[in-house]
Design a protein around this motif. Structure first.
Motif, PDB file in Angstrom:
ATOM      1  N   GLU A  33      15.946  60.344   7.280  1.00 19.91           N
ATOM      2  CA  GLU A  33      17.107  60.304   8.528  1.00 19.91           C
ATOM      3  C   GLU A  33      16.593  60.325   9.844  1.00 19.91           C
ATOM      4  OE1 GLU A  33      21.941  59.759   9.729  1.00 19.91           O
ATOM      5  OE2 GLU A  33      21.108  60.304   6.864  1.00 19.91           O
ATOM      6  N   SER A  50      17.757  55.207   5.929  1.00 20.37           N
ATOM      7  CA  SER A  50      18.206  56.107   4.657  1.00 20.37           C
ATOM      8  C   SER A  50      19.487  55.404   3.977  1.00 20.37           C
ATOM      9  CB  SER A  50      18.292  57.745   5.487  1.00 20.37           C
ATOM     10  OG  SER A  50      19.984  57.227   6.572  1.00 20.37           O
ATOM     11  N   PHE A 110      19.944  55.529  10.116  1.00 19.21           N
ATOM     12  CA  PHE A 110      21.073  56.000   8.853  1.00 19.21           C
ATOM     13  C   PHE A 110      21.198  54.513   8.172  1.00 19.21           C
ATOM     14  CE2 PHE A 110      25.346  54.568   7.777  1.00 19.21           C
ATOM     15  CZ  PHE A 110      25.633  56.013   6.664  1.00 19.21           C
TER      16      PHE A 110
END
Length: 447
Positions: free
Chosen positions: A190, A166, A163
């Motif tokens: 992700e 991304s 996370f």
């Protein structure tokens, strides 16, 4: 019978709370980060383009349940019970089943968008990027394995790393004013990173390797027999949770779709709490079910009371603060979103209730009842959307969602004989909330 001393039960509870704490940390961190980046994206793109970006996720979201085959709760239950099949067989069989289902779902979406949006190549590519999650989610069987061992910390580490990377990419795209297609491609980055890191952590932390997993045709048949009603039920849940956006695009305007998407981000962001709490306590509840029915019923009621208490507090807070929140985060171009949010946030009360009660059906082998009540909710939602969207736009969609969730998670249980015990426990939980039962018990235990 349970003759365990209080210290053992307290240790189990502390372990469950610690596990839930890791999930909460992950979700709150994601919520805060996604909120900041999401608001930046909404302001940069504007309501219409922001609506299209969210529309690209409708197709994979609807098919997520089919690609997952409804195996999540079933797999956790079987891993905890640990009956006939080995852990490697359970994980290997579930992984292959999900991988095949995800690939088929991705192919189906590719064909569908080619037919529906053949003249919009950018939208096609956006949908395919976001649909990559259907294949990559097969690695989430590792996450379910960690849940069964109350080790969500390991899943949180893997998914948080993916996370963070991304999110950094999203910020780079925003700072350099990239196109819509670039933003949708971040989803692929992700989910693929998350799957890769989950596998690495599993291999290193568990002293095992996914190459040891084994596929069993007999086990596959057994798992699908248990999970297919949940799969269809989850499918209809996503249908009436995401059909709103599809119907808004077709029956209203991209502007209404963008406003609804903005409200949805602030409403659905709280749903993780129900999943975090329920998944953390589920292994304990499964154990209670096999040992002491009275203790299980008591724990089930306490779980629902806790979920309802939290969801009602959230709904009250958002209802009072909605105008301020919308103006602060989105600005004047999203005027009217607060009215949509105030209605939609009360759906969370019944979403929390539905998440908590769904495990009762699985433990009692009543998965088909989940399907019945979900279909009822989907039909109600779609019919109400046809009536309310042309007249009220996104506000009408929020009303339809609230009524459908209320029907599915609560009222339908009363009209199904086998589900009526759940209705009575839910009603008792509502009474507990208004009587502040949890708070009073906590005060009594405080020296």
């Amino acid at each position: 019978m349970i003759d365990s001393p209080p210290k053992k039960l307290s240790a189990t509870a502390r372990r469950a709370f610690a596990n839930a704490g890791w999930v909460f940390f992950d979700r709150i961190f994601r919520m805060a980060t996604a909120l900041l980046v999401g608001v930046w994206s909404a302001r940069y793109l504007g309501p219409s383009q922001f609506g299209l970006l969210n529309f690209a996720s409708v197709f994979p979201t609807v098919l997520t349940s089919l690609a997952g085959l409804g195996l999540a709760n079933v797999l956790v239950t079987e891993l905890v019970r640990n009956r006939e099949y080995s852990e490697n067989q359970l994980l290997g069989t579930s992984f292959i089943l999900r991988l095949v289902a995800g690939t088929v779902s991705l192919f189906a979406i590719a064909v569908t968008v080619r037919v529906l949006y053949g003249d919009q190549p950018v939208l096609q590519a956006m949908i395919l990027f976001t649909s990559s999650v259907l294949v990559c989610q097969s690695a989430d069987v590792i996450d379910l394995h960690f849940q069964s061992r109350v080790k969500s910390k390991l899943s949180v580490i893997a998914k948080s790393i993916a996370f963070l990377l991304s999110t950094a990419l999203r910020v780079y795209f925003l700072a350099n004013q990239f196109s819509l297609l670039a933003f949708s491609s971040v989803v692929f980055v992700e989910v693929s990173l998350s799957a890769f890191i989950l596998i690495l952590i599993y291999n290193r932390q568990e002293g095992q390797h996914i190459l040891n997993w084994r596929f069993s045709r007999r086990l596959a048949t057994y798992l699908l027999h248990l999970s297919w009603p949940i799969m269809i039920s989850d499918f209809f849940i996503f249908i009436y949770m995401r059909a709103d956006q599809f119907m808004l695009k077709e029956l209203a305007t991209d502007l209404e779709l963008g406003k609804f998407s903005a409200a949805l981000r602030l409403s659905e962001v709280w749903y993780f709490i129900a999943t975090a709490i329920t998944s953390s306590f589920y292994p304990t509840i499964v154990s209670l079910k096999t040992q002491n029915e009275e203790a299980f019923q008591r724990a089930f009621r306490q779980l629902l009371t806790l979920l309802l208490s939290i969801s009602i507090l959230i709904a009250i807070f958002i209802t009072l603060a909605a105008p301020f929140i919308i103006n602060l985060l989105y600005g004047q171009q999203y005027e009217g979103v607060d009215d949509i949010l105030v209605i939609h946030i009360w759906s969370a009360v019944f979403v929390f209730m539905g998440v908590g009660s769904s495990y009762w059906f699985i433990l009692h082998d009543h998965q088909r009842l989940l399907l019945v009540r979900t279909i009822a909710g989907a039909v109600i939602n779609i019919l109400l959307n046809f009536v309310l969207i042309p007249r009220y736009g996104a506000v009408g969609t929020s009303i339809a969602t609230l009524i459908a969730q209320m029907t599915t998670a609560y009222f339908v249980n009363f009209f199904i004989a086998k589900a009526r015990p759940v209705f009575f426990v839910q009603t008792a939980a509502f009474a507990d909330v208004f009587k502040l039962t949890l708070l009073r018990e906590r005060l009594k235990r405080t020296p």
